[in-house]
Scaffold this active site. Structure first.
Site, short mmCIF file in Angstrom:
data_model
loop_
_atom_site.label_atom_id
_atom_site.label_comp_id
_atom_site.label_asym_id
_atom_site.label_seq_id
_atom_site.Cartn_x
_atom_site.Cartn_y
_atom_site.Cartn_z
N ASP A 181 1.76 -18.38 -18.65
CA ASP A 181 2.79 -19.09 -18.03
C ASP A 181 3.37 -18.57 -16.59
O ASP A 181 3.58 -19.43 -15.79
CB ASP A 181 3.67 -19.74 -18.91
CG ASP A 181 3.25 -20.59 -19.82
OD1 ASP A 181 2.02 -21.28 -19.60
OD2 ASP A 181 3.81 -20.62 -20.98
N GLU A 182 3.58 -17.23 -16.79
CA GLU A 182 4.33 -16.60 -15.55
C GLU A 182 3.78 -16.32 -14.31
O GLU A 182 4.10 -16.41 -13.39
CB GLU A 182 4.97 -15.22 -15.98
CG GLU A 182 5.79 -14.57 -15.16
CD GLU A 182 7.17 -15.48 -14.83
OE1 GLU A 182 7.49 -15.78 -13.71
OE2 GLU A 182 7.79 -16.12 -15.78
N ASP A 200 -4.40 -26.31 -20.32
CA ASP A 200 -4.90 -25.61 -21.37
C ASP A 200 -4.73 -25.59 -22.62
O ASP A 200 -5.27 -24.94 -23.78
CB ASP A 200 -4.58 -23.98 -21.17
CG ASP A 200 -3.12 -23.52 -21.53
OD1 ASP A 200 -2.47 -24.45 -21.72
OD2 ASP A 200 -2.96 -22.28 -21.32
N CYS A 234 -2.17 -18.79 -23.98
CA CYS A 234 -0.87 -18.90 -23.54
C CYS A 234 -0.21 -17.22 -23.36
O CYS A 234 0.67 -17.01 -22.46
CB CYS A 234 0.21 -19.56 -24.35
SG CYS A 234 -0.51 -21.30 -24.69
N HIS A 272 0.50 -28.58 -20.91
CA HIS A 272 -0.32 -27.91 -20.19
C HIS A 272 -1.54 -28.21 -20.41
O HIS A 272 -2.17 -28.45 -21.41
CB HIS A 272 -0.08 -26.31 -20.48
CG HIS A 272 1.17 -25.77 -20.20
ND1 HIS A 272 1.48 -24.41 -20.42
CD2 HIS A 272 2.24 -26.43 -19.47
CE1 HIS A 272 2.82 -24.25 -19.88
NE2 HIS A 272 3.17 -25.38 -19.47
N ASP A 325 0.72 -1.38 -0.08
CA ASP A 325 0.07 -0.17 -0.02
C ASP A 325 0.76 1.20 -0.04
O ASP A 325 0.18 2.35 -0.42
CB ASP A 325 -1.10 0.03 1.25
CG ASP A 325 -1.90 -1.07 1.13
OD1 ASP A 325 -2.68 -1.17 0.04
OD2 ASP A 325 -2.37 -1.84 2.12
#
Length: 664
Positions: free
Chosen positions: A350-351, A473, A646, A471, A158
């Protein structure tokens, strides 16, 4: 009665004194102070004392019709008090002992009493407000009728100039920081001077000191007056008696639930009595409250999108423009990670993975940073972490164990489902791993442990190691639907693709070309694709891999065939291994923004100037109210073993359902 009870010893030789904490019981040692030969007793107390006799399972309030009570091992005298005393030792109890039927007492034991109020209170009802003198504060229970306070991991940043997350220091840097904490109130009330003879200690167990931090609001409103008193090695705090009846403490979470941390943390306020100089203090009262750390929660495709994240690199300007147009249609924000920050790494899915944390008083999004650590590795911390935007990361000690399956294209979550009567109102996490009978790649243990420990989205493990990238996905996604369960599961299907191509061949379009106009890919006719027996046999195998996952998903998500849509897709064997890559841009690897879908453009055979693959996908999905936009990702993503999903990432609105109402 059934309140916290304390055993009090008496003396017939001299008066004794003690405190009675409001809401507790004192059980008097009647027999222990009785003189030799005594056979009965009676009890008398001042007006501020409630007296009870417990005998043979019955409880009688004094005075009663029984003048004297037999001195037996199964008899008990219990006292309670209703209001704090105005003076020290202002009330008393007298036990008189008698021999046989004697009229006069043999001896008397006198106990002087001071009633005090001590209560440690939190938001046990999960309403956003501290509940005073709540019952069952020591237990935390799940479900709509559950009780127990909730704590946020204070993992945002913050204060604009801070270098790390808010929970990594021992300061309150801003008033916004306080709002991420949970209020805990200590109430004390009693006559002046009573706490000079006793000590109040707020403490946490040694196993929890690194899970929480506590700040004491010492009077004023200046940030410097919030003193760090517990956590990070500090186990106890002597509460000063400064004349204020209420003391406010602000509690922050330091750690998410994990394999070695259930998420539950207890705080205790203990009243200590010093019986004589030179000896340790003795605890005579304890009040306990329990918090549960809010879990990290993933958001499925069926929730409303807020922001789409994408990387800008030298070669993908058209792709970024196409995604930008789609975000405008969907009414969500586009966040572009520039080249100088992504350093040429385009795989933003992916990160990191977006989720959120939630408490009754507030919630905020939290980005989960994958152990992948590509050139994008600094972006989640430097580019996403900020005010009311948290950050969490898990990575193994041995970074050489990290593989492609640890990228978060291999981390998805289903919409809410009910399976054999058990509800998963926040859906279930889906992760890919190797086939059970083979040794292969797997998601690292620290990430898997973290996901399982959150409890509210029980993971399902699928077989994804048949793919080069590996993966989930690459072969599945979820899209919203107006009927049935509110969604459809889309599965990549070689069988559906061959059926479509065969149909087009039979209609006389066997010479129609795939990849027409694509610079770096050789055109090929429907007829040649169908006649390629090697391609067909490998896709037969890949279909079996997908079908294995289909059966798992039907079982673990409670799906029927009507909940699944087969999307035509072919795979091919990689040049470097026996594993699969997409033969043409992978249609299920799409961007889902409400009803607007950004789908990889497949460059399928053109029939009447229409791509037959695009036409088939529209036929399957548009009746569900979905709008299909096909985006060219061939050169920039597909040829690098990825697609639209991706190369994008989506932050979505949290569930309206509150996670604490889940019954794990």
């Amino acid at each position: 009665m059934a309140q916290q009870q304390r055993w009090v010893r008496l003396s017939a030789e001299q008066p004794t004194s003690t405190v009675c904490v409001l809401g507790t019981e004192l059980s008097l040692d009647v027999s222990g102070s009785a003189p030799v030969g005594a056979t009965s007793f009676d009890v008398w107390g001042t007006a501020g004392v409630n007296l009870y006799i417990v005998h043979k399972g019955e409880t009688l309030k004094i005075p009663s019709c029984v003048p004297r009570w037999p001195l037996e091992t199964n008899i008990e005298a219990v006292i309670t008090m209703d209001t704090p005393s105005s003076r020290v030792n202002s009330d008393k109890v007298r036990i008189s002992y008698y021999k046989d039927n004697g009229k006069g007492s043999m001896a008397q034991a006198v106990l002087h009493l001071t009633c005090v109020e001590i209560s440690l209170d939190v938001d046990t009802s999960r309403s956003g407000t501290v509940n005073r003198k709540a019952k069952n504060k020591r237990r935390w229970t799940w479900g709509p009728e559950g009780k127990g306070a909730i704590l946020l991991v204070n993992c945002d940043r913050d204060y604009f100039s801070a270098k790390d997350m808010d929970n990594q220091d021992k300061k309150v840097e801003s008033y916004a920081d306080l709002k991420d904490m949970s209020l805990m109130i200590l109430t004390t009330c009693g006559p002046e001077g009573i706490f000079d003879e006793y000590q109040l200690v707020l403490h946490v167990s040694a196993s929890d000191h690194d899970k929480v931090g506590v700040f004491h609001a010492k009077g004023g409103k200046k940030l410097c007056q919030y003193k760090h008193i517990l956590g990070s090695g500090k186990l106890s705090y002597l509460v000063e008696q400064d004349g204020f009846q209420e003391k406010n403490f602000y509690v922050e979470g330091l750690s998410f639930p994990d394999v070695d941390f259930s998420g539950l943390v207890s705080f205790h306020i203990t009243l200590l009595e010093n019986p004589s100089e030179g000896l340790p203090d003795v605890p005579i009262f304890n009040d306990t409250v329990v918090f549960r750390m809010a879990p990290w929660i993933m958001t499925p495709n069926t929730l409303q999108p807020i922001s789409v994240y994408i990387c800008s690199i030298k070669s993908n300007a058209d792709f970024v423009a196409a995604v930008s147009k789609l975000t405008v249609k969907a009414g969500c924000k586009l966040v572009i990670c520039p080249q100088q920050e992504n350093r040429g790494d385009r795989w933003i899915q992916d990160e990191m993975e977006f989720g959120y944390v939630q408490a009754p008083q507030k919630g905020f999004p939290v980005v989960f940073d994958s152990p992948r650590n590509g050139l994008l590795k600094d972006f989640p911390f430097k580019g996403v972490l900020g005010p009311d935007f948290g950050y969490v990361k898990r990575e193994p000690a041995n970074k050489k164990t990290v593989c492609s399956l640890d990228s978060f294209g291999n981390l998805e979550v289903s919409p809410p489902v009910t399976v054999r009567g058990k509800q998963y109102p926040l859906g279930r996490i889906l992760i890919g791993s190797y086939f059970p009978s083979f040794q292969g790649n797997n998601m690292v243990k620290v990430v898997r442990d973290f996901l399982y420990a959150q409890k509210v989205q029980q993971p399902v493990e699928l077989y994804s190691d048949w793919l080069v990238v590996g993966h989930v996905d690459e072969f599945l996604t979820f899209v919203p639907a107006p009927d049935r369960k509110g969604f459809r599961l889309l599965l990549a299907s070689p069988t559906a693709c061959y059926r479509l191509l065969k149909q087009k061949e039979q209609e006389g379009f066997g010479e129609a070309l795939m990849f027409e106009g694509v610079k770096k890919s050789k055109e090929i006719s429907i007829k040649k694709i169908i006649s390629d027996q090697t391609l067909r046999s490998t896709n037969h195998y890949y279909q079996k891999c997908i079908d294995w996952n289909r059966d798992i998903l039907k079982e673990e998500l409670g799906l029927a065939e009507e909940d699944i849509v087969d999307i035509p897709q072919l795979f091919k064997r990689s040049f470097t291994s026996s594993k699969a890559v997409a033969y043409f841009p992978d249609l299920v690897n799409m961007l889902v923004l409400g009803k607007y879908l950004g789908i990889p453009k497949p460059f399928g055979p053109l029939i009447h100037e229409q791509c037959c693959l695009e036409e088939e996908v529209r036929r399957l999905l548009e009746p569900l109210g979905l709008s299909c936009t096909f985006i060219d990702d061939f050169e920039t993503y597909h040829e690098n073993l990825g697609e639209v999903h991706c190369g994008t990432n989506v932050r979505r609105k949290p569930f309206s359902f509150k996670w604490w109402n889940v019954v794990p």
